[in-house]
Design a protein around this motif. Structure first.
Motif, PDB file in Angstrom:
ATOM      1  N   ASP A  91     -10.561   0.763  -1.758  1.00  0.00           N
ATOM      2  CA  ASP A  91      -9.180   0.430  -1.437  1.00  0.00           C
ATOM      3  C   ASP A  91      -8.464   1.555  -0.693  1.00  0.00           C
ATOM      4  OD1 ASP A  91      -9.097   2.214  -3.483  1.00  0.00           O
ATOM      5  OD2 ASP A  91      -7.609   1.146  -4.684  1.00  0.00           O
ATOM      6  N   GLU A  92      -9.228   2.518  -0.169  1.00  0.00           N
ATOM      7  CA  GLU A  92      -8.643   3.645   0.556  1.00  0.00           C
ATOM      8  C   GLU A  92      -8.932   3.535   2.060  1.00  0.00           C
ATOM      9  OE1 GLU A  92      -8.988   7.187  -2.797  1.00  0.00           O
ATOM     10  OE2 GLU A  92     -10.429   7.080  -1.166  1.00  0.00           O
TER      11      GLU A  92
ATOM     12  N   MET B 156       0.838  -1.196   0.000  1.00  0.00           N
ATOM     13  CA  MET B 156       0.000   0.000   0.000  1.00  0.00           C
ATOM     14  C   MET B 156       0.869   1.239   0.000  1.00  0.00           C
ATOM     15  SD  MET B 156      -3.022  -1.089   2.667  1.00  0.00           S
ATOM     16  CE  MET B 156      -4.094   0.270   2.187  1.00  0.00           C
TER      17      MET B 156
ATOM     18  N   THR C 263      -3.565   3.606   0.129  1.00  0.00           N
ATOM     19  CA  THR C 263      -4.274   2.980  -0.979  1.00  0.00           C
ATOM     20  C   THR C 263      -3.414   1.894  -1.599  1.00  0.00           C
ATOM     21  OG1 THR C 263      -5.310   3.373  -3.136  1.00  0.00           O
ATOM     22  CG2 THR C 263      -3.462   4.788  -2.547  1.00  0.00           C
ATOM     23  N   SER C 264      -4.043   0.819  -2.016  1.00  0.00           N
ATOM     24  CA  SER C 264      -3.309  -0.311  -2.576  1.00  0.00           C
ATOM     25  C   SER C 264      -3.193  -0.249  -4.089  1.00  0.00           C
ATOM     26  CB  SER C 264      -4.002  -1.624  -2.192  1.00  0.00           C
ATOM     27  OG  SER C 264      -5.333  -1.625  -2.664  1.00  0.00           O
TER      28      SER C 264
END
Length: 413
Positions: free
Chosen positions: A288-289, A1, A308-309
């Protein structure tokens, strides 16, 4: 991430009304930084500062997205006062700025409050806390501390004098409001692992009382009340009908609204609480956040540090492009003022000068306090909010607050 700094953009749409979008202004943090940066704050020139708990450093970010190292040495923890990369921190979780350009850090692992002047010189102004998770600057220049491990809120005055504002050191609980018509104040109040504090422009202190799932307010006369929240949950609503899961951050803007980060399972939410205690979801986060740190600038611009990723597209009604590719420069001891990336509505009144808190100590103690563990309902307790204030406390409010405060227990280094 990876970490990103997002600015929330507010604009008015003729069809939908107020629209909130996002714009990336910083996305090139060093790979050594944590994926859970809890502390971000604005100064009065448009710059932002992030305290990183992994690399034990303080980073400077211009509003155009340029990221540079301001104080500390990457992955070198410890307790050392000095300038720039000569300084050392340990797990810093809180950060705030005053009107004079000074930056204050809740050096959580060292149980101290540190000050960084405009030249990057780090000194210690107060110590003896138990894993302090957050700090804020009051309108009169005092530093407000969320002493998470001691379940109490303290005030640090110029010269390093530390006073208890509310709570009982080492005693967790949930006591606020009034008893038989008598207002709950000072040491009669109880918190449970308070992780964040912020102050509005009239001197009200707001506390993210994480273990009690509530936001509490401490009025200038010392009266502690529940402002929003009741029991654990994820419910928007009015005051006591609202529910939070794990409050990480609370931040006030100049018009009296609060912004909070609530950790709901693996999906952190940014919520807004208006002056009447109405809780609503603010903006949006992609799946994803994970939001951790939040700041509101003197111009009422909202910034959030997220992990994030992937590389999602951030859209805004006023701008659909994101700024990226910012390089990380070497240590910097100067803060440059930059123009805003995009405009956000702000209060029209001029911001009055706030006196800075002078450092009480520039020397390095020979011994370091041990780090105490913090019991909490959340997996990570943290805090920070810089305080944007437009007026100083009245002499009456200061006098009343001083009367309700007492010298804090324990050794204050």
């Amino acid at each position: 991430m990876a970490n990103r700094l997002i600015k929330y953009i507010q604009s008015t749409n003729s069809t939908t009304g107020l629209n909130v979008g996002k714009l990336v202004v910083g996305d090139s943090f060093p790979t050594t930084t944590s994926t859970a940066m809890f502390a971000v704050a604005n100064d009065w020139s448009g710059n932002l500062f992030v305290a990183d708990i992994e690399s034990n450093c303080i980073y400077l970010i211009t509003e155009s997205g340029k990221i540079s190292l301001f104080a500390g040495s990457p992955n070198q923890d410890g307790y050392v006062n000095g300038t720039g990369t000569d300084a050392r921190f340990q797990n810093p979780k809180g950060i705030a700025c005053d009107r004079s350009g000074n930056v204050y850090v809740a050096d959580t692992g060292n149980n101290r409050i540190r000050k960084i002047d405009m030249n990057g010189r780090v000194t210690t102004i107060a110590g003896g806390f138990n894993a302090p998770g957050d700090i804020a600057v009051a309108p009169n220049g005092d530093i407000i501390v969320a002493d998470t491990g001691n379940h109490a809120i303290y005030r640090v005055r110029a010269g390093g004098q530390t006073l208890l504002v509310a709570g009982s050191s080492g005693n967790a609980g949930n006591v606020a409001g009034d008893t038989g018509g008598v207002k709950i104040k000072g040491s009669a109040a109880r918190f449970n692992s308070p992780s964040s504090v912020t102050v509005d422009n009239t001197g009200n202190i707001y506390v993210a009382d994480t273990g009690n799932y509530q936001v509490k307010i401490i009025h200038p006369d010392g009266w502690v009340k529940i402002f929003a929240g009741s029991v654990a949950g994820n419910v928007n609503g009015v005051a006591a009908s609202a529910r939070f899961t794990s409050l990480l951050r609370v931040k006030a803007n100049r018009s009296g609204c609060l912004y909070v980060i609530d950790a709901v399972a693996t999906y952190n939410r940014v919520k807004k609480i208006d002056a009447n205690g109405n809780v609503s979801t603010y903006g949006s986060l992609l799946k994803d956040e994970l939001a951790f740190g939040i700041a509101v600038s003197p111009a009422d611009k909202v910034f959030v540090v997220v992990a994030t990723s992937s590389t999602p597209a951030y859209e805004s009604s006023s701008s659909s492009s994101s700024q990226s590719g910012s390089s990380v420069s070497s240590a910097s001891s100067e803060k440059s003022s930059v123009s805003s990336v995009s405009s956000v509505s702000s209060a029209s009144s001029e911001i009055s000068s706030v006196s800075s808190v002078s450092s009480a100590s520039s020397n390095t103690p020979s011994s370091q306090s041990s780090v105490s563990s913090v019991s909490s309902a959340s997996s990570e307790i943290s805090s920070v909010s810089s305080v944007s204030s437009a007026s100083s406390l009245s002499s009456k409010s200061q006098s009343s607050q001083s009367e309700s405060s007492s010298v804090s227990p324990g050794v204050r280094e």
